[in-house]
Design an enzyme around this catalytic site. Structure first.
Site, PDB file in Angstrom:
ATOM      1  N   HIS A  73      -3.902  -4.931  -0.014  1.00  0.00           N
ATOM      2  CA  HIS A  73      -3.427  -5.480   1.264  1.00  0.00           C
ATOM      3  C   HIS A  73      -3.509  -7.004   1.216  1.00  0.00           C
ATOM      4  CE1 HIS A  73      -3.072  -1.767   3.633  1.00  0.00           C
ATOM      5  NE2 HIS A  73      -4.011  -1.317   2.820  1.00  0.00           N
TER       6      HIS A  73
ATOM      7  N   GLU B 280      -2.541  -9.065   3.383  1.00  0.00           N
ATOM      8  CA  GLU B 280      -2.895  -9.563   4.722  1.00  0.00           C
ATOM      9  C   GLU B 280      -4.392  -9.482   4.996  1.00  0.00           C
ATOM     10  OE1 GLU B 280      -2.465  -5.161   5.407  1.00  0.00           O
ATOM     11  OE2 GLU B 280      -1.612  -6.654   4.061  1.00  0.00           O
TER      12      GLU B 280
ATOM     13  N   CYS C 168       0.829  -1.204   0.000  1.00  0.00           N
ATOM     14  CA  CYS C 168       0.000   0.000   0.000  1.00  0.00           C
ATOM     15  C   CYS C 168       0.871   1.265   0.000  1.00  0.00           C
ATOM     16  CB  CYS C 168      -1.008  -0.034   1.143  1.00  0.00           C
ATOM     17  SG  CYS C 168      -2.370   1.148   0.930  1.00  0.00           S
TER      18      CYS C 168
END
Length: 192
Positions: free
Chosen positions: A174, A176, A76
């Site tokens: 992202h 994650e 990001c």
């Protein structure tokens, strides 16, 4: 050992939790020696470009990151700060990627937030990812398309969803927070 760069911001804990789920040990640190000696380095980011770059400069991390030789993953804002410059706060980046970061035109809802499709893969990280897959984005600024683009997303206009140059990898989304696909991508990065 995976070093997650600490700079008083970003999504470092969620990245570390994702690595824990994959069975990888990591440390959140701004210690030069630990970062230089790590097997892999992750440079996550959530925040505003100019204030984040100022913190990196105060710690000398803006000079360290471009010299790293092991695989490095920017996420990001981490990806955006690895670029040449950013319209957010008129910020000069680290220049790892010779790319401009621009603000989305106000033709749709900004920030670009939520799940969106990525495609046009051109990296080993995407070796077993379906040609069109959905991942999770939160951003108001985008990286232009370039020779370093390894995945594309289209929101208002086509932009670089991921980048690669030498040992430097980056994702605007992202991983994650991107479910199974994000876990696959992190796993591939860990295997580099």
């Amino acid at each position: 050992m995976i070093a997650i760069i600490k700079y008083n911001g970003g999504n470092v804990n969620s990245v570390q939790n994702a690595l824990n789920r994959l069975g990888s040990e990591s440390i959140i640190t701004d210690n030069f020696e630990l970062i230089q000696n790590a097997d892999k380095v992750i440079f996550p980011g959530v925040g505003e470009a100019s204030s984040t770059m100022k913190i990196l400069q105060e710690k000398g991390l803006d000079q360290l990151i471009p010299t790293l030789k092991q695989p490095v993953l920017g996420i990001c804002l981490g990806m955006q700060l690895m670029c040449k410059n950013n319209e957010e706060g008129n910020t000069v980046g680290m220049g790892i990627f010779d790319i401009n970061v621009k603000k989305f035109p106000a033709k749709n809802i900004v920030p670009h937030m939520g799940w969106n499709t990525i495609s046009d893969f051109n990296s080993d990280l995407f070796s077993d990812v379906k040609e069109e897959s959905d991942v999770y984005f939160v951003h108001s600024f985008y990286c232009e398309l370039s020779e370093n683009t390894t995945a594309v997303c289209d929101y208002i206009l086509p932009f670089s969803a991921s980048l690669q140059k030498d040992n430097f990898y980056a994702m605007q989304f992202h991983p994650e927070k991107s479910g199974r696909i994000g876990s696959q991508l992190l796993q591939h990065f860990l295997k580099l």
